[in-house]
Design a protein around this motif. Structure first.
Motif, PDB file in Angstrom:
ATOM      1  N   ARG A  76      54.337 152.247  56.186  1.00 52.62           N
ATOM      2  CA  ARG A  76      55.574 151.503  56.404  1.00 52.62           C
ATOM      3  C   ARG A  76      56.490 151.654  55.199  1.00 52.62           C
ATOM      4  NH1 ARG A  76      53.976 145.754  58.885  1.00 52.62           N
ATOM      5  NH2 ARG A  76      56.120 145.418  58.240  1.00 52.62           N
ATOM      6  N   LEU A  77      57.782 151.712  55.443  1.00 57.77           N
ATOM      7  CA  LEU A  77      58.757 151.754  54.350  1.00 57.77           C
ATOM      8  C   LEU A  77      58.881 150.387  53.703  1.00 57.77           C
ATOM      9  CD1 LEU A  77      61.538 153.935  56.012  1.00 57.77           C
ATOM     10  CD2 LEU A  77      59.807 154.647  54.356  1.00 57.77           C
ATOM     11  N   ASP A  78      58.730 149.338  54.496  1.00 55.67           N
ATOM     12  CA  ASP A  78      58.811 147.969  54.005  1.00 55.67           C
ATOM     13  C   ASP A  78      57.428 147.350  54.158  1.00 55.67           C
ATOM     14  OD1 ASP A  78      59.285 145.329  53.425  1.00 55.67           O
ATOM     15  OD2 ASP A  78      60.677 144.987  55.075  1.00 55.67           O
ATOM     16  N   SER A  79      56.745 147.140  53.046  1.00 55.16           N
ATOM     17  CA  SER A  79      55.374 146.629  53.128  1.00 55.16           C
ATOM     18  C   SER A  79      55.305 145.102  53.175  1.00 55.16           C
ATOM     19  CB  SER A  79      54.549 147.143  51.948  1.00 55.16           C
ATOM     20  OG  SER A  79      55.130 146.701  50.733  1.00 55.16           O
ATOM     21  N   ALA A  80      56.463 144.435  53.211  1.00 53.46           N
ATOM     22  CA  ALA A  80      56.471 142.973  53.300  1.00 53.46           C
ATOM     23  C   ALA A  80      55.883 142.535  54.647  1.00 53.46           C
ATOM     24  CB  ALA A  80      57.903 142.445  53.169  1.00 53.46           C
ATOM     25  N   PRO A  81      55.265 141.361  54.685  1.00 57.74           N
ATOM     26  CA  PRO A  81      54.704 140.876  55.958  1.00 57.74           C
ATOM     27  C   PRO A  81      55.797 140.725  57.032  1.00 57.74           C
ATOM     28  CG  PRO A  81      53.919 139.553  54.117  1.00 57.74           C
ATOM     29  CD  PRO A  81      54.986 140.457  53.577  1.00 57.74           C
ATOM     30  N   ASP A  82      55.448 140.997  58.271  1.00 58.04           N
ATOM     31  CA  ASP A  82      56.403 140.895  59.382  1.00 58.04           C
ATOM     32  C   ASP A  82      57.018 139.508  59.496  1.00 58.04           C
ATOM     33  OD1 ASP A  82      56.001 143.528  60.017  1.00 58.04           O
ATOM     34  OD2 ASP A  82      54.635 143.110  61.674  1.00 58.04           O
ATOM     35  N   ILE A  83      56.261 138.481  59.152  1.00 58.33           N
ATOM     36  CA  ILE A  83      56.754 137.103  59.277  1.00 58.33           C
ATOM     37  C   ILE A  83      58.032 136.902  58.462  1.00 58.33           C
ATOM     38  CG2 ILE A  83      55.374 136.076  57.454  1.00 58.33           C
ATOM     39  CD1 ILE A  83      55.218 134.155  60.436  1.00 58.33           C
ATOM     40  N   TYR A 100      61.036 138.292  60.499  1.00 50.48           N
ATOM     41  CA  TYR A 100      61.399 137.469  61.655  1.00 50.48           C
ATOM     42  C   TYR A 100      61.714 136.013  61.303  1.00 50.48           C
ATOM     43  CZ  TYR A 100      59.926 141.432  64.410  1.00 50.48           C
ATOM     44  OH  TYR A 100      59.832 142.682  64.955  1.00 50.48           O
ATOM     45  N   ALA A 101      61.676 135.646  60.020  1.00 51.28           N
ATOM     46  CA  ALA A 101      61.908 134.258  59.616  1.00 51.28           C
ATOM     47  C   ALA A 101      63.331 133.803  59.910  1.00 51.28           C
ATOM     48  CB  ALA A 101      61.590 134.088  58.138  1.00 51.28           C
ATOM     49  N   ASP A 102      64.320 134.650  59.676  1.00 49.66           N
ATOM     50  CA  ASP A 102      65.724 134.301  59.914  1.00 49.66           C
ATOM     51  C   ASP A 102      66.148 134.753  61.307  1.00 49.66           C
ATOM     52  OD1 ASP A 102      66.073 133.247  57.347  1.00 49.66           O
ATOM     53  OD2 ASP A 102      66.440 135.249  56.520  1.00 49.66           O
ATOM     54  N   PRO A 103      66.943 133.934  61.990  1.00 50.92           N
ATOM     55  CA  PRO A 103      67.447 134.356  63.308  1.00 50.92           C
ATOM     56  C   PRO A 103      68.331 135.595  63.167  1.00 50.92           C
ATOM     57  CG  PRO A 103      67.981 132.051  62.860  1.00 50.92           C
ATOM     58  CD  PRO A 103      67.407 132.624  61.607  1.00 50.92           C
ATOM     59  N   ARG A 104      68.291 136.442  64.149  1.00 54.13           N
ATOM     60  CA  ARG A 104      69.113 137.656  64.146  1.00 54.13           C
ATOM     61  C   ARG A 104      69.902 137.709  65.437  1.00 54.13           C
ATOM     62  NH1 ARG A 104      67.329 140.781  59.973  1.00 54.13           N
ATOM     63  NH2 ARG A 104      65.291 140.208  59.200  1.00 54.13           N
ATOM     64  N   PHE A 105      71.154 138.057  65.309  1.00 52.63           N
ATOM     65  CA  PHE A 105      72.001 138.195  66.478  1.00 52.63           C
ATOM     66  C   PHE A 105      72.108 139.670  66.813  1.00 52.63           C
ATOM     67  CE2 PHE A 105      73.231 134.212  64.522  1.00 52.63           C
ATOM     68  CZ  PHE A 105      73.168 133.360  65.611  1.00 52.63           C
ATOM     69  N   VAL A 106      71.866 139.985  68.061  1.00 52.73           N
ATOM     70  CA  VAL A 106      71.935 141.376  68.498  1.00 52.73           C
ATOM     71  C   VAL A 106      72.824 141.480  69.722  1.00 52.73           C
ATOM     72  CG1 VAL A 106      69.658 141.964  67.588  1.00 52.73           C
ATOM     73  CG2 VAL A 106      69.880 141.170  69.931  1.00 52.73           C
ATOM     74  N   GLU A 107      73.395 142.642  69.922  1.00 50.13           N
ATOM     75  CA  GLU A 107      74.170 142.906  71.132  1.00 50.13           C
ATOM     76  C   GLU A 107      73.399 143.941  71.927  1.00 50.13           C
ATOM     77  OE1 GLU A 107      78.478 144.646  72.480  1.00 50.13           O
ATOM     78  OE2 GLU A 107      78.242 143.825  70.500  1.00 50.13           O
ATOM     79  N   HIS A 108      73.064 143.597  73.142  1.00 50.05           N
ATOM     80  CA  HIS A 108      72.309 144.509  73.985  1.00 50.05           C
ATOM     81  C   HIS A 108      73.254 145.474  74.676  1.00 50.05           C
ATOM     82  CE1 HIS A 108      68.419 142.497  73.549  1.00 50.05           C
ATOM     83  NE2 HIS A 108      69.129 141.399  73.452  1.00 50.05           N
TER      84      HIS A 108
END
Length: 83
Positions: free
Chosen positions: A62-69, A72-80
């Motif tokens: 993985r490029l980012d070895s930080a835990p997945d939690i 996903y801790a902060d809400p993310r806004f996405v456009e589908h």
């Protein structure tokens, strides 16, 4: 390769009979029966069948070895794209 139109499912050196039993009414394509694909995938692999073995495990790190939690801790806004 994998073939569902014929009589065999081939994954690496693993070969299983294909029992395509459902015909899609729109396309006429024969589809595998329920659970057939899962049953055809071996639970263990020979190292010779692994096409990525020679690349080394570092290629899949993985490029980012930080835990997945943390991600996903902060809400993310996405456009589908389909909306």
């Amino acid at each position: 390769g994998t073939s569902f139109g014929g009589a065999l499912v081939v994954i690496g050196s693993y070969v299983a009979p294909a029992n395509a039993s459902v015909k899609d009414p729109k396309t006429g394509i024969l589809l595998p029966s329920e659970g057939e694909i899962e049953a055809a995938i071996p639970t263990s692999w020979d190292e010779d069948d692994n096409p990525f073995a020679s690349m080394g495990k570092d290629k899949f790190a993985r490029l980012d070895s930080a835990p997945d939690i943390e991600f996903y801790a902060d809400p993310r806004f996405v456009e589908h794209v389909d909306e």
